[in-house]
Scaffold this motif. Structure first.
Motif, PDB file in Angstrom:
ATOM      1  N   ALA A 133     -17.149  10.725  11.303  1.00 27.97           N
ATOM      2  CA  ALA A 133     -15.959   9.923  10.687  1.00 27.97           C
ATOM      3  C   ALA A 133     -16.415   9.093   9.290  1.00 27.97           C
ATOM      4  CB  ALA A 133     -15.531   8.695  11.997  1.00 27.97           C
ATOM      5  N   VAL A 134     -17.762   8.724   9.575  1.00 26.94           N
ATOM      6  CA  VAL A 134     -18.509   7.952   8.476  1.00 26.94           C
ATOM      7  C   VAL A 134     -18.484   8.831   7.314  1.00 26.94           C
ATOM      8  CG1 VAL A 134     -20.472   6.579   7.909  1.00 26.94           C
ATOM      9  CG2 VAL A 134     -19.700   6.014  10.086  1.00 26.94           C
ATOM     10  N   ARG A 135     -18.927   9.918   7.525  1.00 28.51           N
ATOM     11  CA  ARG A 135     -19.110  10.865   6.382  1.00 28.51           C
ATOM     12  C   ARG A 135     -17.393  11.101   5.823  1.00 28.51           C
ATOM     13  NH1 ARG A 135     -17.505  15.589   5.926  1.00 28.51           N
ATOM     14  NH2 ARG A 135     -17.550  16.357   8.240  1.00 28.51           N
ATOM     15  N   VAL A 136     -16.696  11.242   6.496  1.00 26.95           N
ATOM     16  CA  VAL A 136     -15.123  11.405   5.856  1.00 26.95           C
ATOM     17  C   VAL A 136     -14.732  10.275   5.289  1.00 26.95           C
ATOM     18  CG1 VAL A 136     -12.710  11.700   6.756  1.00 26.95           C
ATOM     19  CG2 VAL A 136     -14.657  13.053   7.653  1.00 26.95           C
ATOM     20  N   ALA A 137     -14.971   9.006   5.873  1.00 28.57           N
ATOM     21  CA  ALA A 137     -14.500   7.618   5.208  1.00 28.57           C
ATOM     22  C   ALA A 137     -15.454   7.458   3.934  1.00 28.57           C
ATOM     23  CB  ALA A 137     -15.103   6.477   6.096  1.00 28.57           C
ATOM     24  N   ALA A 138     -16.636   7.902   3.844  1.00 25.43           N
ATOM     25  CA  ALA A 138     -17.248   7.827   2.464  1.00 25.43           C
ATOM     26  C   ALA A 138     -16.735   8.760   1.564  1.00 25.43           C
ATOM     27  CB  ALA A 138     -18.747   8.250   3.116  1.00 25.43           C
ATOM     28  N   GLU A 139     -16.375   9.907   1.965  1.00 24.23           N
ATOM     29  CA  GLU A 139     -15.657  10.754   0.854  1.00 24.23           C
ATOM     30  C   GLU A 139     -14.234  10.418   0.459  1.00 24.23           C
ATOM     31  OE1 GLU A 139     -15.310  14.231   3.280  1.00 24.23           O
ATOM     32  OE2 GLU A 139     -17.410  15.073   3.011  1.00 24.23           O
ATOM     33  N   ASN A 140     -13.636   9.673   1.472  1.00 27.51           N
ATOM     34  CA  ASN A 140     -12.189   9.158   0.947  1.00 27.51           C
ATOM     35  C   ASN A 140     -12.601   7.730   0.235  1.00 27.51           C
ATOM     36  OD1 ASN A 140     -10.192  10.790   2.162  1.00 27.51           O
ATOM     37  ND2 ASN A 140     -10.761   9.966   4.244  1.00 27.51           N
ATOM     38  N   ALA A 141     -13.592   7.089   0.531  1.00 26.23           N
ATOM     39  CA  ALA A 141     -13.962   5.859  -0.355  1.00 26.23           C
ATOM     40  C   ALA A 141     -14.096   6.211  -1.796  1.00 26.23           C
ATOM     41  CB  ALA A 141     -15.169   5.144   0.056  1.00 26.23           C
ATOM     42  N   ALA A 155       2.564  -1.014  -6.345  1.00 26.09           N
ATOM     43  CA  ALA A 155       1.896  -0.631  -5.347  1.00 26.09           C
ATOM     44  C   ALA A 155       0.380  -0.371  -5.658  1.00 26.09           C
ATOM     45  CB  ALA A 155       2.528   0.339  -4.464  1.00 26.09           C
ATOM     46  N   VAL A 156      -0.277  -0.402  -4.602  1.00 24.49           N
ATOM     47  CA  VAL A 156      -1.873   0.086  -4.777  1.00 24.49           C
ATOM     48  C   VAL A 156      -1.682   1.336  -3.958  1.00 24.49           C
ATOM     49  CG1 VAL A 156      -2.989  -2.198  -5.044  1.00 24.49           C
ATOM     50  CG2 VAL A 156      -2.941  -1.046  -2.756  1.00 24.49           C
ATOM     51  N   GLU A 157      -2.350   2.386  -4.624  1.00 25.60           N
ATOM     52  CA  GLU A 157      -2.390   3.862  -4.056  1.00 25.60           C
ATOM     53  C   GLU A 157      -3.697   3.923  -3.259  1.00 25.60           C
ATOM     54  OE1 GLU A 157      -1.236   8.086  -5.733  1.00 25.60           O
ATOM     55  OE2 GLU A 157      -2.907   7.159  -6.474  1.00 25.60           O
ATOM     56  N   VAL A 158      -3.465   4.605  -2.166  1.00 27.70           N
ATOM     57  CA  VAL A 158      -4.844   5.133  -1.331  1.00 27.70           C
ATOM     58  C   VAL A 158      -4.448   6.562  -0.927  1.00 27.70           C
ATOM     59  CG1 VAL A 158      -5.801   4.820   0.808  1.00 27.70           C
ATOM     60  CG2 VAL A 158      -5.077   2.955  -0.064  1.00 27.70           C
ATOM     61  N   VAL A 159      -5.357   7.077  -1.454  1.00 26.11           N
ATOM     62  CA  VAL A 159      -5.325   8.760  -1.474  1.00 26.11           C
ATOM     63  C   VAL A 159      -6.174   9.209  -0.120  1.00 26.11           C
ATOM     64  CG1 VAL A 159      -5.745  11.121  -2.538  1.00 26.11           C
ATOM     65  CG2 VAL A 159      -5.049   9.070  -3.949  1.00 26.11           C
ATOM     66  N   LEU A 160      -5.676   9.873   0.746  1.00 25.86           N
ATOM     67  CA  LEU A 160      -6.409  10.173   2.059  1.00 25.86           C
ATOM     68  C   LEU A 160      -6.630  11.557   2.346  1.00 25.86           C
ATOM     69  CD1 LEU A 160      -7.763   8.154   4.146  1.00 25.86           C
ATOM     70  CD2 LEU A 160      -5.683   8.657   5.491  1.00 25.86           C
ATOM     71  N   ASP A 161      -7.790  11.892   2.856  1.00 27.77           N
ATOM     72  CA  ASP A 161      -7.699  13.221   3.462  1.00 27.77           C
ATOM     73  C   ASP A 161      -8.745  13.026   4.795  1.00 27.77           C
ATOM     74  OD1 ASP A 161      -8.084  15.680   4.504  1.00 27.77           O
ATOM     75  OD2 ASP A 161      -8.741  16.407   2.703  1.00 27.77           O
ATOM     76  N   PRO A 162      -7.760  12.856   5.981  1.00 26.00           N
ATOM     77  CA  PRO A 162      -8.659  12.343   7.354  1.00 26.00           C
ATOM     78  C   PRO A 162      -9.443  13.264   7.991  1.00 26.00           C
ATOM     79  CG  PRO A 162      -6.174  12.885   7.668  1.00 26.00           C
ATOM     80  CD  PRO A 162      -6.289  12.994   6.197  1.00 26.00           C
ATOM     81  N   GLY A 163      -9.230  14.551   7.327  1.00 26.23           N
ATOM     82  CA  GLY A 163     -10.369  15.468   7.774  1.00 26.23           C
ATOM     83  C   GLY A 163     -10.360  15.519   9.393  1.00 26.23           C
ATOM     84  N   MET A 164     -11.517  15.524  10.046  1.00 23.23           N
ATOM     85  CA  MET A 164     -11.565  15.631  11.446  1.00 23.23           C
ATOM     86  C   MET A 164     -11.352  14.470  12.026  1.00 23.23           C
ATOM     87  SD  MET A 164     -10.962  18.526  12.409  1.00 23.23           S
ATOM     88  CE  MET A 164     -10.745  19.904  11.675  1.00 23.23           C
ATOM     89  N   ALA A 165     -11.468  13.139  11.014  1.00 24.13           N
ATOM     90  CA  ALA A 165     -11.527  11.664  11.432  1.00 24.13           C
ATOM     91  C   ALA A 165      -9.901  11.200  11.978  1.00 24.13           C
ATOM     92  CB  ALA A 165     -12.144  11.051  10.463  1.00 24.13           C
ATOM     93  N   VAL A 193       0.627  -1.154   0.110  1.00 28.93           N
ATOM     94  CA  VAL A 193      -0.094   0.051   0.040  1.00 28.93           C
ATOM     95  C   VAL A 193       0.805   1.370   0.004  1.00 28.93           C
ATOM     96  CG1 VAL A 193      -1.802   1.306   1.337  1.00 28.93           C
ATOM     97  CG2 VAL A 193      -1.772  -1.307   1.300  1.00 28.93           C
ATOM     98  N   PHE A 194       0.517   2.162  -0.847  1.00 26.12           N
ATOM     99  CA  PHE A 194       1.144   3.558  -1.051  1.00 26.12           C
ATOM    100  C   PHE A 194      -0.019   4.406  -0.467  1.00 26.12           C
ATOM    101  CE2 PHE A 194       2.297   7.317  -3.296  1.00 26.12           C
ATOM    102  CZ  PHE A 194       3.518   7.830  -2.975  1.00 26.12           C
ATOM    103  N   LEU A 195       0.179   5.000   0.443  1.00 31.45           N
ATOM    104  CA  LEU A 195      -0.643   6.116   1.181  1.00 31.45           C
ATOM    105  C   LEU A 195       0.035   7.419   0.896  1.00 31.45           C
ATOM    106  CD1 LEU A 195      -3.008   6.593   2.981  1.00 31.45           C
ATOM    107  CD2 LEU A 195      -1.249   6.563   5.187  1.00 31.45           C
TER     108      LEU A 195
END
Length: 285
Positions: free
Chosen positions: A185-193, A116-126, A101-103
């Motif tokens: 957190a669920v909203r942020v996770a949905a946005e990241n998904a 590698a598989v890429e994960v693009v993340l914006d954790p926000g307030m989570a 995983v490449f984060l």
């Protein structure tokens, strides 16, 4: 010029994530955790062994004082120069690789290594950026299991930013469910998904309400919560499935492991990074 405020508080390391959550709930635009294991920058305060220093930023002093009272420990509140504290917490977050995983933070441009598989993340307030030892340990465990068992179904209990769930989906899991009791957190996770083009079964429902069983259940929470959730986590584990637990300090290992052994799970070799431990179990069958 608008004045901002910083709050500094030293808490026991095992309470750091809980205390950071309280500060965010109290209006902090960002929270930085400084571990006693890391060498501080010149001039920066170093927490005592077994403790963590939390530094949070607020736009309003009254909000900072009220949030500080919720911690139950002495706090220091200081004025700071006018800056965009909603962006300040992003400083120092860089791309990193864990297994396959490449984060990459969404605001950083970088190319993943070949294969590698890429994960693009914006954790926000989570919570969950991959830089905390417990998150990195869990990410390595998710990568390891999906390498050994392609197509495994995954449940991420207490998903935070969605990092582990998204990584599982990007690594080929055909079913990834994730929950968090924090709607933000669920909203942020949905946005990241959506940012990563994957589909997750996201919910604020408790683990017990999630249907079906999984080949991998991962829970990176807090030790006392893991003990409380033990029956529900075990119930979600398919025969032959593996359970990964993190958010555990070394002295807490036995207390956390006991209810899972009592439920019939077989302990597997775990992992440690600094003062943090990861426990692994397998369900017979």
């Amino acid at each position: 010029m608008t004045r901002s405020w910083s709050l500094a508080a030293e808490v026991e390391a095992e309470r750091a994530e809980e205390a950071a959550a309280l500060l965010v709930e109290g209006g902090a635009s960002g929270v930085e955790e400084r571990s006693a294991d890391l060498l501080p920058m010149p001039g920066e305060r170093q927490p005592a062994p077994g403790h963590a220093l939390l530094v949070a930023w607020f736009e309003d002093r009254d909000a900072a004082e009220e949030a500080g009272r919720s911690l139950g420990v002495p706090v220091e509140i200081s004025p700071v120069e006018d800056r965009d504290w909603g962006e300040e917490w992003k400083r120092g977050l860089e791309p990193l690789s864990v297994g396959r995983v490449f984060l990459r933070p969404s605001w950083v441009e970088a190319l993943p290594p070949p294969g590698a598989v890429e994960v693009v993340l914006d954790p926000g307030m989570a919570f969950g950026t991959g830089t905390h030892p417990t998150t990195a340990l869990c990410l390595a465990a998710v990568d390891d299991l999906l390498a050994r068992r392609p197509g495994a179904r995954v449940l991420d209990a207490g998903t935070g930013s969605g990092l582990l769930a998204i990584a599982a989906a990007r690594l080929g899991s055909p079913r990834v469910a994730a929950n968090d009791n924090d709607p933000v957190a669920v909203r942020v996770a949905a946005e990241n998904a959506a940012r990563n083009g994957v589909t997750l079964e996201l919910t604020v429902d408790p683990v017990a309400a999630i249907p079906g069983t999984f080949d991998l259940v991962v829970a990176n929470i807090l030790a006392n919560v893991l003990v409380e959730l033990a029956p529900d986590l075990v119930a979600r584990l398919a025969p032959g499935g593996e359970l990964v637990l993190a958010g555990i300090l070394g002295p807490q290992e036995e207390e956390v492991a006991a209810p899972f052994r009592a439920a019939g799970l077989v302990p597997l070799p775990g992992a440690r990074r600094g003062e943090w431990s990861l426990l692994r179990f397998r369900r017979a069958g």
